[in-house]
Motif scaffolding. Structure first.
Motif, short mmCIF file in Angstrom:
data_model
loop_
_atom_site.label_atom_id
_atom_site.label_comp_id
_atom_site.label_asym_id
_atom_site.label_seq_id
_atom_site.Cartn_x
_atom_site.Cartn_y
_atom_site.Cartn_z
N SER A 65 0.83 -1.20 0.00
CA SER A 65 0.00 0.00 0.00
C SER A 65 0.87 1.25 0.00
O SER A 65 2.02 1.23 0.45
N LEU A 66 0.29 2.35 -0.47
CA LEU A 66 0.97 3.65 -0.50
C LEU A 66 0.23 4.58 0.45
O LEU A 66 -0.95 4.85 0.26
N SER A 67 0.94 5.08 1.47
CA SER A 67 0.31 5.92 2.50
C SER A 67 0.89 7.32 2.45
O SER A 67 2.11 7.50 2.31
N PHE A 68 0.02 8.33 2.61
CA PHE A 68 0.44 9.72 2.46
C PHE A 68 -0.13 10.58 3.57
O PHE A 68 -1.33 10.54 3.85
N PHE A 69 0.72 11.40 4.18
CA PHE A 69 0.28 12.39 5.14
C PHE A 69 -0.47 13.49 4.41
O PHE A 69 0.00 14.01 3.39
N VAL A 70 -1.65 13.84 4.91
CA VAL A 70 -2.47 14.84 4.23
C VAL A 70 -2.84 16.01 5.14
O VAL A 70 -3.77 16.75 4.86
N GLY A 71 -2.07 16.19 6.21
CA GLY A 71 -2.29 17.33 7.07
C GLY A 71 -2.96 16.97 8.38
O GLY A 71 -3.61 15.92 8.50
N GLY A 72 -2.78 17.84 9.36
CA GLY A 72 -3.36 17.59 10.68
C GLY A 72 -2.79 16.32 11.28
O GLY A 72 -1.59 16.21 11.51
N ASP A 73 -3.66 15.36 11.55
CA ASP A 73 -3.22 14.05 12.04
C ASP A 73 -3.77 12.96 11.13
O ASP A 73 -4.06 11.85 11.58
N ASN A 74 -3.90 13.26 9.83
CA ASN A 74 -4.55 12.37 8.88
C ASN A 74 -3.57 11.77 7.88
O ASN A 74 -2.68 12.46 7.37
N VAL A 75 -3.79 10.50 7.59
CA VAL A 75 -3.03 9.78 6.56
C VAL A 75 -4.02 9.04 5.68
O VAL A 75 -4.94 8.39 6.18
N ILE A 76 -3.85 9.18 4.37
CA ILE A 76 -4.66 8.41 3.43
C ILE A 76 -3.78 7.35 2.79
O ILE A 76 -2.70 7.65 2.28
N ALA A 77 -4.24 6.11 2.82
CA ALA A 77 -3.50 5.00 2.22
C ALA A 77 -4.29 4.45 1.04
O ALA A 77 -5.51 4.24 1.13
N VAL A 78 -3.58 4.24 -0.05
CA VAL A 78 -4.14 3.60 -1.24
C VAL A 78 -3.77 2.13 -1.15
O VAL A 78 -2.58 1.79 -1.10
N CYS A 79 -4.76 1.25 -1.13
CA CYS A 79 -4.53 -0.13 -0.72
C CYS A 79 -5.06 -1.13 -1.75
O CYS A 79 -5.97 -0.81 -2.52
N PRO A 80 -4.50 -2.34 -1.73
CA PRO A 80 -5.14 -3.44 -2.44
C PRO A 80 -6.35 -3.92 -1.64
O PRO A 80 -6.81 -3.22 -0.74
N ASP A 81 -6.84 -5.09 -1.95
CA ASP A 81 -8.07 -5.59 -1.32
C ASP A 81 -7.74 -6.16 0.07
O ASP A 81 -7.57 -7.36 0.24
N LEU A 82 -7.66 -5.27 1.07
CA LEU A 82 -7.34 -5.68 2.44
C LEU A 82 -8.63 -5.86 3.25
O LEU A 82 -9.65 -5.24 2.95
N ASP A 83 -8.54 -6.69 4.29
CA ASP A 83 -9.71 -6.90 5.14
C ASP A 83 -9.53 -6.24 6.50
O ASP A 83 -8.49 -5.62 6.78
N GLU A 84 -10.53 -6.35 7.34
CA GLU A 84 -10.51 -5.67 8.64
C GLU A 84 -9.33 -6.11 9.49
O GLU A 84 -8.70 -5.29 10.16
N ALA A 85 -9.02 -7.40 9.48
CA ALA A 85 -7.93 -7.91 10.31
C ALA A 85 -6.60 -7.29 9.90
O ALA A 85 -5.74 -7.01 10.75
N GLU A 86 -6.42 -7.07 8.62
CA GLU A 86 -5.15 -6.50 8.14
C GLU A 86 -5.03 -5.03 8.54
O GLU A 86 -3.94 -4.57 8.91
#
Length: 252
Positions: free
Chosen positions: A181-202
């Protein structure tokens, strides 16, 4: 299965340009970079894409729904408004990391980032409309749990920044290595991650890893969609449900 379309954006010959004919003021370079990012955020965002600033001279966009003509128009707009040009490379993959890897290789094959002869390259292939689905993009919106109470209202701003950045760094590295996955800081305390098909446990595992590694607690909302905008809004709603229900992970 996800099918992420990623665009690698690179300013052409930027390093040499910053010192030619003599070194430019850093404040002017920072202004150019921030304005360019803001304009690209709008240009991609108006087409339901997401862009992340990465190192500013290089940026990464999730562009499901944008075709080659859309990329060419964005490229032309920047060329008409800025003293620098940019090259774009587009690729797709079942994981964001594989898509970005292909996009970067295509760009590197077109010439060095500091090659004066490389200008406004546009390479790669977008997803044909007939092959698109409503679950092509999976975005995860991570948020530090009670960042205001634990950090902002308790520590000086720089120490708060250190805490947030430590959490981001641990998450970014783990999501890349464990889950492509690719994760990016987007300000404040937020990170957006672009992910493959992950489930809740992951996702729960990723949050547990950050807590154990740097003692930062995270919550995450996950969305799926045909475009990054669709997936991103679902992720934001899911994150709000996490806050309301006091849980760590929620899918919308």
């Amino acid at each position: 299965m996800t099918n992420t379309q990623v665009t690698h954006i690179q300013i052409d010959n930027y390093g040499p340009w910053t010192v030619t004919p003599e070194p430019r003021r850093e404040v002017d370079l920072q202004t150019l970079q921030s304005r360019l990012y803001a304009d690209l955020a709008q240009l991609f965002g108006n087409r339901d894409g997401y862009i992340f600033f990465s190192r500013f001279d290089n940026m990464i966009a999730v562009t499901n729904g944008l075709d080659e003509a859309d990329h060419a128009l964005i490229q032309e707009s920047v060329g008409n408004r800025y003293p620098v040009t940019m090259s774009l490379s587009v690729a797709t993959g079942t994981t964001p990391v594989s898509a970005l890897g292909t996009a970067t290789e295509q760009l590197q094959a077109a010439g060095s980032a500091q090659d004066d002869g490389r200008r406004e390259v546009l390479r790669g292939q977008t997803i044909d409309e007939q092959f698109r689905t409503d679950t092509d993009v999976q975005l995860a919106h991570f948020d530090v749990d009670d960042a205001t109470g634990k950090y902002t209202d308790q520590l000086n701003e720089f120490d708060t920044f250190i805490q947030i950045e430590q959490g981001y760094a641990a998450l970014m590295k783990y999501m890349r290595e464990a889950y492509d996955s690719l994760s990016f800081f987007v300000g404040g305390d937020n990170v957006i991650a672009v992910c493959p098909d992950l489930d809740e446990a992951e996702y729960r595992d990723a949050c547990d890893h950050v807590r154990e590694a740097v003692d930062v607690e995270l919550k995450v909302g996950v969305g799926r969609g045909r475009t990054p905008a669709d997936a991103g809004m679902d992720a934001k709603h899911a994150l709000e449900e996490c806050r309301a229900d006091g849980v760590t992970v929620r899918f919308e």
